[in-house]
Design a protein around this motif. Structure first.
Motif, PDB file in Angstrom:
ATOM      1  N   UNK A   1      36.262   3.688  25.437  1.00  0.00           N
ATOM      2  CA  UNK A   1      37.056   4.831  25.246  1.00  0.00           C
ATOM      3  C   UNK A   1      38.346   4.593  24.910  1.00  0.00           C
ATOM      4  N   UNK A   2      38.946   3.748  26.136  1.00  0.00           N
ATOM      5  CA  UNK A   2      40.593   3.590  26.331  1.00  0.00           C
ATOM      6  C   UNK A   2      40.827   3.051  25.045  1.00  0.00           C
ATOM      7  N   UNK A   3      40.104   1.982  24.658  1.00  0.00           N
ATOM      8  CA  UNK A   3      40.499   1.135  23.303  1.00  0.00           C
ATOM      9  C   UNK A   3      40.797   2.141  21.949  1.00  0.00           C
TER      10      UNK A   3
ATOM     11  N   UNK B   1      34.903  10.957  18.728  1.00  0.00           N
ATOM     12  CA  UNK B   1      35.146  11.785  20.125  1.00  0.00           C
ATOM     13  C   UNK B   1      34.200  12.406  20.815  1.00  0.00           C
ATOM     14  N   UNK B   2      33.484  13.100  20.183  1.00  0.00           N
ATOM     15  CA  UNK B   2      32.221  13.894  20.517  1.00  0.00           C
ATOM     16  C   UNK B   2      31.411  12.962  21.319  1.00  0.00           C
ATOM     17  N   UNK B   3      31.143  11.683  20.650  1.00  0.00           N
ATOM     18  CA  UNK B   3      30.139  10.632  20.957  1.00  0.00           C
ATOM     19  C   UNK B   3      30.780  10.168  22.250  1.00  0.00           C
ATOM     20  N   UNK B   4      32.130   9.778  22.597  1.00  0.00           N
ATOM     21  CA  UNK B   4      32.544   9.149  23.517  1.00  0.00           C
ATOM     22  C   UNK B   4      32.493   9.855  24.836  1.00  0.00           C
TER      23      UNK B   4
ATOM     24  N   UNK C   1      29.532  10.472  11.685  1.00  0.00           N
ATOM     25  CA  UNK C   1      30.919  10.025  11.647  1.00  0.00           C
ATOM     26  C   UNK C   1      30.740   8.708  10.678  1.00  0.00           C
ATOM     27  N   UNK C   2      29.773   7.904  10.594  1.00  0.00           N
ATOM     28  CA  UNK C   2      30.075   6.670   9.766  1.00  0.00           C
ATOM     29  C   UNK C   2      29.312   7.073   8.493  1.00  0.00           C
ATOM     30  N   UNK C   3      28.574   8.073   8.484  1.00  0.00           N
ATOM     31  CA  UNK C   3      27.987   8.715   7.208  1.00  0.00           C
ATOM     32  C   UNK C   3      29.197   9.306   6.523  1.00  0.00           C
TER      33      UNK C   3
ATOM     34  N   UNK D   1      45.610  17.788  14.550  1.00  0.00           N
ATOM     35  CA  UNK D   1      46.338  16.438  14.607  1.00  0.00           C
ATOM     36  C   UNK D   1      46.824  16.207  16.086  1.00  0.00           C
ATOM     37  N   UNK D   2      45.908  16.667  16.983  1.00  0.00           N
ATOM     38  CA  UNK D   2      46.237  16.402  18.427  1.00  0.00           C
ATOM     39  C   UNK D   2      45.230  15.759  19.078  1.00  0.00           C
ATOM     40  N   UNK D   3      45.088  14.969  19.500  1.00  0.00           N
ATOM     41  CA  UNK D   3      43.722  14.285  20.073  1.00  0.00           C
ATOM     42  C   UNK D   3      43.395  14.732  21.454  1.00  0.00           C
ATOM     43  N   UNK D   4      44.324  14.816  22.180  1.00  0.00           N
ATOM     44  CA  UNK D   4      44.086  15.339  23.678  1.00  0.00           C
ATOM     45  C   UNK D   4      43.481  16.744  23.559  1.00  0.00           C
ATOM     46  N   UNK D   5      44.202  17.672  23.051  1.00  0.00           N
ATOM     47  CA  UNK D   5      43.633  19.185  23.241  1.00  0.00           C
ATOM     48  C   UNK D   5      42.100  19.128  22.305  1.00  0.00           C
ATOM     49  N   UNK D   6      42.080  18.343  21.176  1.00  0.00           N
ATOM     50  CA  UNK D   6      40.784  18.368  20.651  1.00  0.00           C
ATOM     51  C   UNK D   6      39.837  17.878  21.315  1.00  0.00           C
ATOM     52  N   UNK D   7      39.890  16.576  22.147  1.00  0.00           N
ATOM     53  CA  UNK D   7      38.927  16.197  23.018  1.00  0.00           C
ATOM     54  C   UNK D   7      38.556  17.268  24.039  1.00  0.00           C
ATOM     55  N   UNK D   8      39.673  17.811  24.599  1.00  0.00           N
ATOM     56  CA  UNK D   8      39.404  18.851  25.944  1.00  0.00           C
ATOM     57  C   UNK D   8      38.159  19.830  25.129  1.00  0.00           C
TER      58      UNK D   8
END
Lengths: 773, 65
Positions: free
Chosen positions: A143-145, A166-169, A221-223, A552-559
């Motif tokens: 996840x960190x990587x 992101x959903x997976x992690x 995601x891979x698909x 375009x914002x990772x953190x809010x999207x992840x939250x």
């Protein structure tokens, strides 16, 4: 800002490592699968070795295929595509290497411990607690990587594949940690924190979503990355992929209870699980169609390109499996299919067809590109495709036929539904022997396909030079516009989220509140809707810009993704966990096991008996006619872990206690065929040789007491005395029946446990509820 | 359940709530996706092609078996 360009080299070394590991562990996992399938036909195939018995190897097969084969494939695909989608090299070479070697060490540890019988006794969650901690740590490294790489990205927009990653992690981390919460009793043993029905619910919240977020979302995601690349055209509908993502991650997490239909699980949870499972049809098929239609205009390439062949077939199997899943979640269909091979067929349509073929397609696509050499043989790749396809079809068709046949036979009654048509369980087993053999053939063909891939890979790699991908990027990236940022506060304090939360609150008050509260909720909901519409009319841009900035914002999207997946789990699990479980039972309460019975139960778990025997008599007439009164949830509340099971290769054991004399169990465990002619159960004669581990009982009982099982605070001497007293009594009874076994042998403890199954303390329902208040 | 009988009568509501919730999610997201602008969509859907990919060169040298 400098407009000088530099060449950025991707870290494809770790992708190559994961790719090779995928194939290696895939073959191992499938080989074990073929072996255990063979054991169901020929019980001798365990060669009399306890560590090769079905109950110990089946968890090895499932763990190897899920976490080793698909896990490594997923990491390869994610690392390859993410670097290119965000135009950044993986953030840390050290973390990448730690991720790879840590994951392989975990797999090796699992491969060593599971055959030794070191298990937690929960499906797909069997690994012992030190390995669980290692998995969690390595997942954090991953996840960190990953997120660190996203933070260094040169492409601001997050492609839909990244969303699925992101959903997976975040979801796998949540599921894994909660379902593996345990209280250790030694370095290799622990008891799950949850027990009975709570454990069952948490287990299938995890188990089902392991399918969803380990075997599905990363592969989707891979698909979304590899099919457009292979077909050389964009995804059919990006709009559809957006709908696919949000609806899938929100709905999937609720569906776990469909694994416990018609059981003692509260009805409201069963209904909830079934309903959400049916709703999964829409997003799943949306995604499947999006994948297939991406090939529009490129169908002719399937004739010659093995990559597209594998991927098109994989997506088709995804569609099949996700049609069948909701179908099996309908209570009446589930009554027929559950505990039978139909479920095995369903699972393998997904695992072999969807996961395995996507893995094969991805490997064939990546091999020439990562080693800068053409694939050794396209013909062999095509051969792999066809023997794999025939293998899957043979396997799945055999399991469908077997499952439906056995389900119908087990449910068949005569005399107006009062008498079982096939009272002998073995009759139903004998009827499916040919189909079980066809499973071995189908699985063997599929395995052979991957061996062909291995040969093709070896010949391709021989003499090839690994090559890392590169990209030209500006040395200095342009500063990020201020209006792109959202921030944590902005994630929540914006019109769409605020109106949604308010609306949900009012809706809950309307539906669950009484009288005035209900009316207030209804009025509030209507007002909320009107205000939201009015606000949108006047400030529509604010709504749209919030969503655009989210992309375009990772953190809010992840939250927000985390909130979407956590909602279902909280609503399903929290009420059950917070309720005083021993007090709130209907009319029966489990009697805690004696120390010897507990030792016997640990042996039952060690041998993986739950892989073939259930301990849950469903609320169905044929179940009750065959096994006795239906199981109440109070009858397993002290079971850490619960042992309701998910498959009946043998009969249910919930009420086997007292049904047969001790000597019957002894003879049966020593040689099942001496008692049940034609049985395919392994022999457990070694349990007549080994002694029960009484020394471990004080710490085990202390752990059970901490978990809420009402054991007195016995001293180790008192425990030993109680064990000896009960063991001597059983040994004496066996001696009377003409069999001599020393009281300290494991078989005595197992008999003690089996004879206790189905015993309970009757309590009045009213008293039970009052005691809980 | 734990209070199984007390909950049983409300099972129908959960079905309803589940349906309404899921439909709301579908409708909201579909609406949002529908409103995406064409240039925005083209930008997103072409992201996998923004990085060059070497050819597999299958056809050139691969022997037939």
């Amino acid at each position: 800002m400098s407009d000088r360009k530099i060449t950025l080299e991707f870290n494809d070394h770790v992708v190559r490592q994961f790719l090779i590991a995928t194939l290696l562990w895939g073959v191992v996992g499938m080989l074990v699968g073929v072996l255990v399938a063979t054991q169901l036909n020929f019980w001798q195939a365990n060669f009399g070795q306890a560590w090769l018995s079905f109950g110990r190897l089946r968890p090895l097969h499932t763990n190897a295929v899920i976490f080793a084969f698909v896990g490594n494939m997923m990491f390869a695909g994610i690392y390859y595509s993410t670097q290119r989608l965000v135009k950044a090299r993986l953030a840390s070479d050290f973390l990448s290497a730690l991720h790879f070697w840590g994951w392989q060490a975990i797999i090796v540890a699992a491969a060593l411990t599971l055959p030794l019988g070191l298990t937690r006794g929960k499906e797909y969650a069997e690994l012992i607690w030190p390995i669980n901690i290692a998995v969690a740590l390595i997942w954090v490294v991953f996840g960190v990587n990953f997120f660190w790489t996203l933070a260094r990205r040169r492409e601001r927009s997050l492609y839909v594949a990244i969303w699925f990653y992101i959903a997976t992690i975040v979801t796998v981390a949540m599921l894994y940690i909660v379902n593996h919460l345990s209280l250790p009793t030694s370095f290799t043993h622990s008891y799950p924190l949850f027990g009975g029905v709570q454990d069952g619910l948490v287990q299938w919240w995890y188990g089902h979503n392991a399918v969803a977020f380990f075997l599905t979302t990363p592969i989707l995601g891979i698909m979304y990355y590899f099919i457009p690349k292979a077909a050389e055209r964009p995804v059919y509908s990006y709009r559809l992929s957006v709908v696919h993502f949000w609806s899938l991650v929100f709905v999937y997490i609720w569906a776990g209870p469909h694994h416990l239909l018609n059981t003692a699980l509260p009805d409201w949870l069963q209904t909830l699980g079934m309903t959400f499972s049916l709703m999964l049809w829409a997003p799943s098929w949306g995604g499947m169609l999006n994948g297939l239609l991406t090939l529009r205009g490129a169908w002719h390439k399937l004739r010659t390109d093995p990559v597209l062949k594998f991927m098109a077939a994989a997506v088709t199997f995804y569609g099949m499996a996700t049609f069948e899943g909701p179908l099996l979640s309908i209570k009446s269909v589930n009554a027929l299919g559950h505990y039978t091979d139909w479920i095995i067929g369903h699972v393998h349509a997904g695992a072999l067809g969807w996961n395995g073929f996507m893995a094969a397609g991805m490997i064939y696509w990546l091999l020439p590109r990562l080693w800068n050499k053409p694939l050794y043989s396209v013909g062999l790749a095509n051969l792999h495709f066809w023997i794999g396809t025939v293998g899957i079809l043979l396997y799945v068709a055999a399991m469908w036929t077997s499952g439906i046949t056995q389900g119908l036979m087990l449910s068949a009654t005569t005399d107006n539904g009062t008498v079982l048509a096939y009272p002998n369980f073995l009759d139903t087993l004998n009827a499916i022997r040919f189909m079980m053999l066809m499973r071995v053939v189908g699985g063997g063909l599929y395995l052979a396909g991957f061996v062909v891939l291995g040969y093709n890979m070896w010949r391709t790699l021989r003499g090839a030079q690994p090559v890392n991908g590169t990209i030209e990027v500006f040395e200095d990236e342009p500063a990020r516009p201020a209006d792109e940022r959202v921030g944590v506060l902005g994630t929540f304090l914006n019109p769409p989220v605020l109106f949604s939360v308010l609306g949900s609150g009012f809706a809950c008050a309307w539906m669950f509140g009484a009288n005035a509260l209900s009316i207030a909720g209804l009025v509030g909901l209507m007002l909320c809707g009107i205000l939201a519409y009015a606000h949108y009319e006047s400030r529509g841009k604010a709504w749209a810009s919030w969503y655009d900035r989210l992309l375009v914002n990772t953190a809010p999207f992840t939250i927000l993704t985390f909130i979407a997946v956590v909602a279902g789990g909280l609503i399903q699990i929290v009420p059950l966990v917070l309720t005083h479980h021993a007090a709130n039972v209907e009319d029966r309460r489990q009697i805690p096991y004696t120390p010897l019975e507990l030792a016997g139960r640990d042996l039952y778990v060690r041998e993986g008996c739950y892989t073939c025997h259930s301990q849950m008599i469903r609320t169905l007439v044929p179940d009750v006619l065959r096994y006795g009164d239906y199981s109440r949830l109070g009858e397993s509340i002290y079971d850490h872990p619960y042992q309701w099971g998910s498959k009946r290769t043998g009969p249910d054991l919930a009420r086997v206690g007292g049904k047969y004399p001790n000597v019957w169990h002894l003879r049966h465990m020593e040689n099942p065929r001496a008692i049940s002619a034609g049985s395919n159960m392994p022999s457990y004669a070694s349990m007549l040789q080994h002694n029960t581990d009484v020394a471990a009982l004080p710490s085990k009982l202390a752990a059970q007491r901490t978990l809420g099982v009402p054991y007195p605070n016995w001293t180790p001497e008192q425990i030993t005395a109680r064990v000896a007293e009960q063991a001597i009594a059983i040994a004496a009874d066996l001696k009377t029946a003409g069999a001599y076994v020393a009281p300290e042998k494991e078989i005595i403890a197992l008999i003690a446990y089996l004879q206790q199954l189905g015993k309970f303390e009757a309590i009045a329902p009213a008293k039970a509820v009052a005691a809980g208040q | 359940m734990f209070r199984r009988l007390a909950f049983e009568n409300t099972a129908a509501i959960f079905t309803l709530v589940a349906f309404i919730t899921a439909v709301s999610i579908y409708v909201t997201i579909t609406w949002r996706a529908w409103r995406m602008k064409r240039p925005q969509i083209e930008h997103f859907e072409n992201l996998p092609f923004s990085t060059p990919t070497p050819s597999a060169r299958h056809e050139a040298n691969a022997p037939t078996v």
